[in-house]
Design an enzyme around this catalytic site. Structure first.
Site: not given
Length: 373
Positions: A137, A165-167
């Site tokens: 991320d 951005f992972d989420v």
């Protein structure tokens, strides 16, 4: 039972984007089998903080799952993994693109045995020219441009406080999975759903990425200010800062009334949002002069009562406390492990909270027995 009751998810993902996605699916009733290598998910070792010696990072994204540890280099374990993929409705993985092909667990191999599979792949930069790039991320925050927007105008770039951005990619993966399941219900056919963090980032940068691709404007760091709205930032009061927002002319008029500045909305410099934004250097000190005469709590009470959006800058404990005060019941305890409630509310098929985050291979024996049956 949850709206996804009866759906079997083979979760070959690890770290954050995939496990977050599968926890949300599990909360909504899907039966999620978490496949881990013999050493376990990396986040099991990401500490502090911990709860009873277990990483809270891991605990935060792995409830309602069953764990089986499989060594894909072992023929017996590989056979179990393939059988799980054959039986699953959904398979999700975030190995580097092509990384599972040597085990016969890539989309083409799995779909040959299970044509109805919805197979979701999450990567950093897609399966094309960026396939070999690692997808952390922080890299995406840097490369996408988010860090260039975060921080003081004259200071260094900063990462966001979470792996945003992972989420986001995990949620995009779930949107793709649910859309593909709907299509499968109509056609009987599964498909390959691909999500990459860079594409999620560029989509999630919304007005900033649109400002560039549609308007040719490269945005820059503005601290907590907004490029298209004013006020929309923290402003000083007598004892600290308060977020103050006037998203439209009506809110600005209400703000000025509460502050004792009723003539400001008729000033041509401040009449429209674009005027207030263009002339923020003139407007800001006028607002600050009034705000600094009282405390942030006093202004918060009066501005909210008048319909002006504003907020104190809390730490996370304050955010949880406010959610509790508002009756949102933000914390659920599964077993003896507290976690944050699934954010979606259903009128007829509520989320479930049945299984605490599993220990490594906690359900391995029963899953192996089931796969042999």
């Amino acid at each position: 039972m949850g709206p996804l009751n009866g759906l079997l998810v083979a979760d070959f993902s690890r770290i954050l984007a995939g496990p977050y996605a599968t926890m949300l699916l599990a909360d909504l009733g899907a039966q999620v089998i978490k496949v881990e290598g013999p050493g376990g998910d990396d986040t099991r070792t990401w500490m502090p903080p911990t709860r009873d010696g277990v990483s809270t990072y891991y605990l935060g994204i792995n409830r309602n799952k069953r764990s089986i540890a499989l060594d894909l280099k072992d023929p017996g374990d590989l056979a179990a993994a393939r059988e799980l993929a054959r039986r699953a409705d959904v398979m999700i993985q975030n190995f580097r693109p092509g990384g599972l092909a040597r085990f016969g667990l890539d989309y083409e191999s799995v779909a040959a045995a299970n044509p109805a599979i919805v197979y979701a792949s999450i990567s950093g930069f897609g399966s094309g020219a960026g396939a070999d790039l690692p997808g952390y991320d922080l890299m995406i925050q840097a490369i996408s441009g988010l860090m260039s927007l975060t921080g003081d105008p004259d200071g260094p770039a900063y990462r966001a406080g979470i792996s945003v951005f992972d989420v986001m990619a995990g949620m995009h993966a779930n949107i793709g999975i649910l859309a593909a399941l709907h299509h499968r219900g109509e056609s009987g056919r599964g498909q390959h759903v691909e999500v990459n963090l860079l594409s999620s980032a560029l989509s999630g940068l919304v007005n900033h990425s649109s400002g560039y691709v549609a308007g040719g404007t490269v945005p820059y760091r503005m601290g907590n200010a907004h490029p298209s709205l004013f006020p929309y930032e923290p402003l000083p009061t007598a004892d600290g800062e308060l977020i103050v927002i006037a998203g439209n002319g009506g809110q600005f008029r209400k703000l000025c009334q509460v502050l004792g500045l009723p003539d400001l909305p008729s000033d041509p410099r401040f009449g429209r949002n674009q005027d207030r934004t263009a002339n923020r250097a003139e407007l800001r000190p006028l607002l600050v002069e009034r705000l600094t005469t009282r405390t942030k709590d006093e202004w918060f009470r009066d501005l909210i009562a008048a319909g002006v959006p504003c907020a104190p800058i809390n730490t996370i404990d304050g955010g949880v406390a406010l959610a509790e005060e508002l009756g949102l019941d933000p914390v659920v305890t599964v077993g003896d492990v507290p976690g944050v409630r699934n954010p979606i509310t259903f009128s007829g098929t509520p989320a479930r909270y049945e299984l605490p985050p599993p220990g490594l291979d906690e359900h391995g024996e029963e899953i192996r027995k089931w796969l042999r049956s």
